[in-house]
Design a protein around this motif. Structure first.
Motif, PDB file in Angstrom:
ATOM      1  N   LEU A   1       5.146   7.498  12.512  1.00 55.53           N
ATOM      2  CA  LEU A   1       4.202   7.759  11.066  1.00 55.53           C
ATOM      3  C   LEU A   1       5.275   7.530   9.848  1.00 55.53           C
ATOM      4  O   LEU A   1       4.472   7.191   9.052  1.00 55.53           O
ATOM      5  CB  LEU A   1       3.805   9.311  11.318  1.00 55.53           C
ATOM      6  CG  LEU A   1       2.964   9.740  12.335  1.00 55.53           C
ATOM      7  CD1 LEU A   1       2.579  11.073  12.441  1.00 55.53           C
ATOM      8  CD2 LEU A   1       1.516   8.961  11.746  1.00 55.53           C
ATOM      9  N   SER A   2       6.627   7.789   9.931  1.00 58.20           N
ATOM     10  CA  SER A   2       7.277   7.390   8.927  1.00 58.20           C
ATOM     11  C   SER A   2       7.329   6.071   8.634  1.00 58.20           C
ATOM     12  O   SER A   2       8.015   5.905   7.310  1.00 58.20           O
ATOM     13  CB  SER A   2       8.965   8.141   9.351  1.00 58.20           C
ATOM     14  OG  SER A   2       9.518   7.262  10.229  1.00 58.20           O
ATOM     15  N   LEU A   3       7.004   5.042   9.385  1.00 54.59           N
ATOM     16  CA  LEU A   3       7.082   3.815   9.082  1.00 54.59           C
ATOM     17  C   LEU A   3       5.818   3.452   8.378  1.00 54.59           C
ATOM     18  O   LEU A   3       5.606   2.367   7.688  1.00 54.59           O
ATOM     19  CB  LEU A   3       7.345   3.181  10.349  1.00 54.59           C
ATOM     20  CG  LEU A   3       8.370   3.202  11.324  1.00 54.59           C
ATOM     21  CD1 LEU A   3       8.280   2.391  12.454  1.00 54.59           C
ATOM     22  CD2 LEU A   3       9.755   2.767  10.714  1.00 54.59           C
ATOM     23  N   GLU A   4       4.757   4.214   8.432  1.00 51.08           N
ATOM     24  CA  GLU A   4       3.462   3.994   7.764  1.00 51.08           C
ATOM     25  C   GLU A   4       2.958   2.626   8.155  1.00 51.08           C
ATOM     26  O   GLU A   4       2.521   1.944   7.237  1.00 51.08           O
ATOM     27  CB  GLU A   4       3.712   4.140   6.328  1.00 51.08           C
ATOM     28  CG  GLU A   4       4.060   5.522   5.730  1.00 51.08           C
ATOM     29  CD  GLU A   4       4.194   5.739   4.371  1.00 51.08           C
ATOM     30  OE1 GLU A   4       4.754   4.617   3.668  1.00 51.08           O
ATOM     31  OE2 GLU A   4       3.879   6.805   3.767  1.00 51.08           O
ATOM     32  N   PRO A   5       2.758   2.455   9.426  1.00 49.49           N
ATOM     33  CA  PRO A   5       1.963   1.238   9.710  1.00 49.49           C
ATOM     34  C   PRO A   5       0.508   1.315   9.424  1.00 49.49           C
ATOM     35  O   PRO A   5      -0.112   2.662   9.181  1.00 49.49           O
ATOM     36  CB  PRO A   5       2.386   0.992  11.236  1.00 49.49           C
ATOM     37  CG  PRO A   5       2.473   2.306  11.695  1.00 49.49           C
ATOM     38  CD  PRO A   5       3.009   3.285  10.542  1.00 49.49           C
ATOM     39  N   THR A   6      -0.208   0.280   9.342  1.00 53.16           N
ATOM     40  CA  THR A   6      -1.623   0.440   9.251  1.00 53.16           C
ATOM     41  C   THR A   6      -2.395   0.697  10.503  1.00 53.16           C
ATOM     42  O   THR A   6      -3.566   0.997  10.514  1.00 53.16           O
ATOM     43  CB  THR A   6      -2.259  -0.996   8.519  1.00 53.16           C
ATOM     44  OG1 THR A   6      -1.722  -1.966   9.247  1.00 53.16           O
ATOM     45  CG2 THR A   6      -1.601  -0.904   7.093  1.00 53.16           C
ATOM     46  N   HIS A   7      -1.653   0.470  11.767  1.00 53.69           N
ATOM     47  CA  HIS A   7      -2.544   0.501  13.025  1.00 53.69           C
ATOM     48  C   HIS A   7      -1.295   1.206  13.826  1.00 53.69           C
ATOM     49  O   HIS A   7      -0.120   0.755  14.040  1.00 53.69           O
ATOM     50  CB  HIS A   7      -2.940  -0.911  13.421  1.00 53.69           C
ATOM     51  CG  HIS A   7      -3.793  -0.845  14.499  1.00 53.69           C
ATOM     52  ND1 HIS A   7      -3.526  -0.683  15.691  1.00 53.69           N
ATOM     53  CD2 HIS A   7      -5.354  -0.982  14.690  1.00 53.69           C
ATOM     54  CE1 HIS A   7      -4.508  -0.786  16.651  1.00 53.69           C
ATOM     55  NE2 HIS A   7      -5.662  -0.736  15.833  1.00 53.69           N
TER      56      HIS A   7
END
Length: 361
Positions: A175-181
């Motif tokens: 979640l900390s990486l904030e991927p879109t998927h």
């Protein structure tokens, strides 16, 4: 209508303990030969349709050198791309470089899919993976600097000796990486893998269920849960994977790839010797209408929205309830009907059992 295309690159710099995909250890000369025959197969089969998705998977496509990747991407320019194409390539953090990102940008790749699996050293050792948290953060930052914002991260769970707390830490890091998927996978011990040969046992089923619920709860607070194992930010569903779940046609090129063209499923050989001798096809499967309708339901019920009764009627000129006697499943609330036939989210963990019952019905 053919709008989707999968390209298989089977090469890896290392074979992971759990991997059952069609794969080979990287060998420079073998890759060079493979790319020649891959291009030849595409030219022989492709019929010039405008594609909405191209997905380069593996194996580990990013294990190829920059020159080999350029040859691959240049050869794929024969494929007509829509203006809104989703163009994905699978990558490992260990084999990605800034130079490869520049190359992907040059050829119009606009979606990256990374296998992270876990951040805990004991899990990575078990899975035979290596990337550190710092390397992962740095690469994701670099991807975004080069304009790659549509990024998928794969997360694995139900690893032997993994705790709920460790999985929660994995989720928090992703979640900390904030991927879109985000795609999540419960470890499956497949025949012919190192884990199978070493007689590895599955974790307790109750713990597996708790892990799935933890994933759904933590990711569901931030992302849209749109398929059994997949989560996305609004508008970032995997268009390519949706073509599978919606039972659409697609090309599959390369060693071990599969195509779905008309009512035929076509399976490519997994023998590199035969592939390099231009004997691409292993076998064909001609599907009956009843088979196609069953696939429509089995695949579509993986989606939380389920299968539209109206779309099913338009496609097959029959009502779902006339084809599949599903009243018992509906009466038990194992599946629901709101205009779509779907599995309620609380039952998603037992979806395989529901699908088995569905076929029996």
């Amino acid at each position: 209508m053919m709008e989707n295309c999968y390209i298989h690159i089977p090469f890896c710099s290392h074979i992971c303990s759990y991997c059952d995909f069609c794969k080979l250890l990287y060998h420079e000369e073998l890759v060079d030969q493979y790319l020649i025959h891959l291009e030849k197969e595409i030219k022989e089969v492709y019929r010039g349709e405008t594609l909405e998705t191209i997905y380069i998977g593996g194996g580990t496509p990013s294990s190829l050198t920059v020159n080999q990747l350029e040859r691959l991407l240049c050869s794929l320019d024969i494929l007509n791309q829509s203006q809104k194409i989703e163009y994905t390539i699978e990558c490992n953090f260990e084999s990605m470089t800034e130079e490869k990102l520049k190359l992907f940008k040059k050829y119009g790749v606009n979606r990256l899919s990374f296998g992270l699996e876990s951040i805990h050293s004991k899990n990575l050792k078990f899975l035979e993976r290596k990337a550190s948290k710092d390397e992962i953060r740095e690469m994701i930052h670099l991807c975004k600097l080069y304009g790659f914002y549509n990024i998928n991260i794969d997360l694995m769970y139900a690893i032997p000796n993994e705790s709920l707390e460790e999985l929660a830490q994995d989720i928090a890091f992703v979640l900390s990486l904030e991927p879109t998927h985000i795609s999540t996978y419960s470890l499956i011990i497949e025949p012919h893998t190192k884990l199978f040969i070493n007689h590895t046992n599955y974790i307790d089923e109750d713990l597996d269920s708790k892990m799935y619920q933890l994933i759904c709860n933590q990711l569901g607070d931030v992302y849209i849960h749109y398929e059994i194992s997949n989560f996305c930010k609004k508008g970032y569903e995997s268009i390519h994977n949706l073509c599978y779940w919606k039972n659409k046609n697609y090309y599959g090129f390369g060693l071990g790839a599969s195509s779905y063209i008309g009512s035929r499923r076509i399976h490519n050989t997994r023998s590199i010797r035969k592939y390099l001798d231009d004997q691409y096809i292993l076998d064909y499967e001609k599907l009956k209408k009843s088979d196609i309708m069953s696939y429509e339901m089995i695949l579509g019920l993986r989606l939380l929205e389920g299968v539209s009764k109206e779309e099913f009627r338009k496609k097959y000129h029959q009502d779902i309830k006339q084809v599949f006697p599903i009243e018992r499943l509906l009466s038990q609330n194992l599946i629901c009907d709101n205009g779509n036939i779907y599995i309620p989210v609380d039952n998603m963990y037992i979806s395989n059992e529901i699908l088995v019952n569905f076929l029996k019905e």
